[in-house]
Design a protein around this motif. Structure first.
Motif, short mmCIF file in Angstrom:
data_model
loop_
_atom_site.label_atom_id
_atom_site.label_comp_id
_atom_site.label_asym_id
_atom_site.label_seq_id
_atom_site.Cartn_x
_atom_site.Cartn_y
_atom_site.Cartn_z
N LEU A 132 4.72 2.56 1.74
CA LEU A 132 5.83 1.77 1.20
C LEU A 132 5.82 1.73 -0.32
CD1 LEU A 132 6.22 -1.36 3.52
CD2 LEU A 132 7.89 0.46 3.13
N THR A 133 4.64 1.65 -0.91
CA THR A 133 4.56 1.65 -2.38
C THR A 133 5.21 2.91 -2.94
OG1 THR A 133 2.51 0.37 -2.33
CG2 THR A 133 3.02 1.54 -4.36
N GLY A 162 3.54 9.79 -2.15
CA GLY A 162 4.62 9.99 -3.09
C GLY A 162 5.04 11.45 -3.22
N VAL A 163 4.07 12.36 -3.26
CA VAL A 163 4.39 13.79 -3.35
C VAL A 163 5.23 14.21 -2.15
CG1 VAL A 163 3.43 16.11 -3.34
CG2 VAL A 163 2.35 14.33 -4.73
N GLN A 164 4.79 13.81 -0.97
CA GLN A 164 5.50 14.23 0.24
C GLN A 164 6.89 13.61 0.35
OE1 GLN A 164 2.73 14.58 3.88
NE2 GLN A 164 1.66 13.12 2.55
N ILE A 165 7.00 12.33 0.00
CA ILE A 165 8.29 11.65 0.12
C ILE A 165 9.28 12.20 -0.90
CG2 ILE A 165 9.45 9.43 -0.11
CD1 ILE A 165 6.79 8.15 0.88
N LEU A 264 10.48 5.06 6.56
CA LEU A 264 9.25 5.81 6.30
C LEU A 264 8.70 6.39 7.59
CD1 LEU A 264 7.04 6.62 4.25
CD2 LEU A 264 6.01 4.37 4.63
N GLY A 265 8.72 5.60 8.65
CA GLY A 265 8.27 6.09 9.96
C GLY A 265 9.11 7.26 10.45
N VAL A 273 6.28 13.82 6.39
CA VAL A 273 5.19 13.07 5.74
C VAL A 273 4.02 13.00 6.71
CG1 VAL A 273 4.45 10.83 4.84
CG2 VAL A 273 6.74 11.70 4.31
N LYS A 274 2.86 13.39 6.25
CA LYS A 274 1.64 13.35 7.06
C LYS A 274 0.69 12.30 6.49
CE LYS A 274 2.03 18.20 8.40
NZ LYS A 274 2.66 17.85 9.69
N VAL A 275 -0.13 11.74 7.37
CA VAL A 275 -1.09 10.71 6.99
C VAL A 275 -2.50 11.28 7.12
CG1 VAL A 275 -1.95 8.39 7.47
CG2 VAL A 275 0.47 8.94 7.87
#
Length: 307
Positions: A132-133, A162-165, A264-265, A273-275
């Motif tokens: 979220l940040t 941030g890069v991925q988003i 985001l989800g 976006v990967k975690v």
């Protein structure tokens, strides 16, 4: 319920495994059976008392604002969720106290969204605060397709999101990182550049006309370099430098927001976006998890498995 708590500010040694009463559930809240939580730098900074001037603490403090778990009970006015729903949340309240490093947490509905189906419990717990940040910072800076974005600390917990988003928004992404993490930044969809004196020259070589957006996730005065790397209309924001306004930028502080967390989800479930989880600890080893996070040398998130 079992929980990790501390009754005074201090180092990781103040963290204790304790038995606490089940939290009360307000009209607009739910009780979540916690499967996992994660450790963010703010957690050990709060534990050390760094935020004492900003937020009141109610001791004993249960730390943690990230949660992934299952709804066990709903409040009087919660049409959004039902018992058995799998959720994630950034459960920051108005005071420091009833956090997520516990078997149960009372969470306002505004802090929760449905768990991304593609994530494990541990991955889901690593998403909310850091994700979220990054998401809210990029949205507030108006990042869109065609922008060139410079992210300071691109390999960190927030920066990697941030890069991925930003890439998912259609932007070109340049990111500062140590040389050992340049390949990691590339794997996220960014173009790495070094920290320090060589940064300005490296950014200018990649973007001779200047970058459109600078996102400071590092602090240490890097916002001062923005005129050297940005366009005349560069948009600047920081989550790490209170002096950013003096350089024409804005301070950001992540807010709980159910709609943003759901969006985001969606990016996660779409594969955009990967975690990355660096390491997982059991609840009783929360102090070790705080210690590892505080080193600042973790690639990915530190997670605590609760139940």
């Amino acid at each position: 319920m079992r929980a990790i708590a501390y009754s005074r500010y201090g180092g990781p040694d103040v963290l204790e495994l304790v038995d606490l009463p089940e939290p009360k559930v307000g009209p607009d809240s739910v009780l979540v059976r916690v499967r996992a939580t994660s450790v963010n730098p703010v957690d050990w900074k709060v534990r050390q008392g760094y935020l004492d001037g900003l937020m009141d603490a109610v001791f004993p403090v249960v730390p943690g604002w990230d949660v992934a778990g299952v709804v066990e009970k709903v409040g009087l006015d919660v049409p959004e969720l039902a018992v058995g729903d799998e959720v994630v949340g950034y459960v920051r309240k108005d005071v420091v106290g009833g956090g997520t490093t516990a078997e149960l947490v009372s969470a306002p509905v505004r802090t929760l969204a449905r768990k991304p189906a593609s994530l494990s419990w541990e991955e889901a717990a690593a998403l909310p605060l850091a994700g979220l940040t990054a998401y809210q910072s990029l949205r507030r800076l108006g990042v869109t397709e065609g922008d060139t974005v410079l992210i300071h600390n691109a390999a960190g917990g927030v920066g990697s999101f941030g890069v991925q988003i930003a890439a998912a928004f259609g932007a070109r992404v340049i990111g500062t990182a140590s040389p050992a993490r340049h390949e990691y930044v590339r794997s996220l969809g960014g173009e790495p550049v070094p920290y320090g004196d060589a940064m300005v020259e490296a950014v200018r070589a990649l973007a001779p006309q200047g970058v459109d957006v600078v996102v400071d996730l590092a602090g240490g005065g890097v916002v001062a370099t923005t005129p050297q790397v940005g366009t005349p209309d560069v948009r600047l924001g920081s989550v790490a430098d209170a002096d950013v306004a003096a350089h024409g930028g804005a301070n950001f502080w992540v807010r709980p927001d159910a709609a943003d967390l759901a969006a985001l989800g969606d990016l996660v479930d779409a594969g955009l976006v990967k975690v990355q989880v660096a390491r997982t600890f059991p609840l009783e080893e929360a102090a070790a998890a705080h210690d590892l996070s505080a080193t600042g040398h973790v690639q990915g998130k530190v997670v605590i498995r609760v139940s």
